[in-house]
Write a protein that holds these residues in place. Structure first.
Motif, PDB file in Angstrom:
ATOM      1  N   PHE A  71      11.139 -17.815 -54.606  1.00 59.65           N
ATOM      2  CA  PHE A  71      10.204 -18.352 -55.580  1.00 59.65           C
ATOM      3  C   PHE A  71      10.532 -17.833 -56.965  1.00 59.65           C
ATOM      4  N   THR A 106       3.750 -16.916 -67.708  1.00 62.58           N
ATOM      5  CA  THR A 106       3.185 -18.046 -68.457  1.00 62.58           C
ATOM      6  C   THR A 106       3.442 -17.879 -69.932  1.00 62.58           C
ATOM      7  N   MET A 109       2.927 -14.540 -62.129  1.00 57.86           N
ATOM      8  CA  MET A 109       2.426 -15.597 -61.251  1.00 57.86           C
ATOM      9  C   MET A 109       3.607 -16.369 -60.677  1.00 57.86           C
ATOM     10  N   VAL A 110       3.445 -16.840 -59.442  1.00 61.52           N
ATOM     11  CA  VAL A 110       4.472 -17.672 -58.834  1.00 61.52           C
ATOM     12  C   VAL A 110       4.395 -19.052 -59.474  1.00 61.52           C
ATOM     13  N   LYS A 111       5.529 -19.527 -59.990  1.00 58.75           N
ATOM     14  CA  LYS A 111       5.583 -20.833 -60.641  1.00 58.75           C
ATOM     15  C   LYS A 111       5.286 -21.922 -59.615  1.00 58.75           C
ATOM     16  N   GLU A 112       4.395 -22.807 -60.004  1.00 49.92           N
ATOM     17  CA  GLU A 112       3.973 -23.876 -59.099  1.00 49.92           C
ATOM     18  C   GLU A 112       5.166 -24.743 -58.715  1.00 49.92           C
ATOM     19  N   GLY A 113       5.307 -24.998 -57.414  1.00 48.16           N
ATOM     20  CA  GLY A 113       6.380 -25.847 -56.907  1.00 48.16           C
ATOM     21  C   GLY A 113       7.696 -25.111 -56.693  1.00 48.16           C
ATOM     22  N   SER A 114       7.758 -23.811 -56.960  1.00 47.07           N
ATOM     23  CA  SER A 114       9.024 -23.087 -56.821  1.00 47.07           C
ATOM     24  C   SER A 114       9.170 -22.393 -55.462  1.00 47.07           C
TER      25      SER A 114
END
Length: 80
Positions: free
Chosen positions: A75, A80, A58-63
């Motif tokens: 990104f 997780t 998953m793409v890390k939130e805010g990256s």
């Protein structure tokens, strides 16, 4: 040559052609296989070097960062 011998040679020739075709297909399939690796496996060096592979995560939130050219994006991928 007897018809029986002709038939046997025809069958053997067909089997040989089928074996060559199967070998070529399997070799092409093996060279085009692409495996999924987790980000943890990639960081641990378990991903193949010099070969293409897919990373699942998953793409890390805010990256997510968009570059000025409008095409390039950066990104961080995490599992997780």
């Amino acid at each position: 040559m007897k018809p029986r011998h002709k038939r046997i040679l025809l069958i053997l020739g067909g089997l040989a052609i089928l074996a060559v075709a199967a070998t070529l297909v399997l070799n092409a399939f093996r060279s085009n296989l692409v495996f999924f690796f987790s980000p943890t496996q990639v960081a641990a060096g378990e991903a193949p070097q010099g070969r293409s592979f897919r990373i699942g995560g998953m793409v890390k939130e805010g990256s997510l960062q968009r570059q000025a050219d409008g095409v390039t994006m950066r990104f961080v991928v995490t599992d997780t």
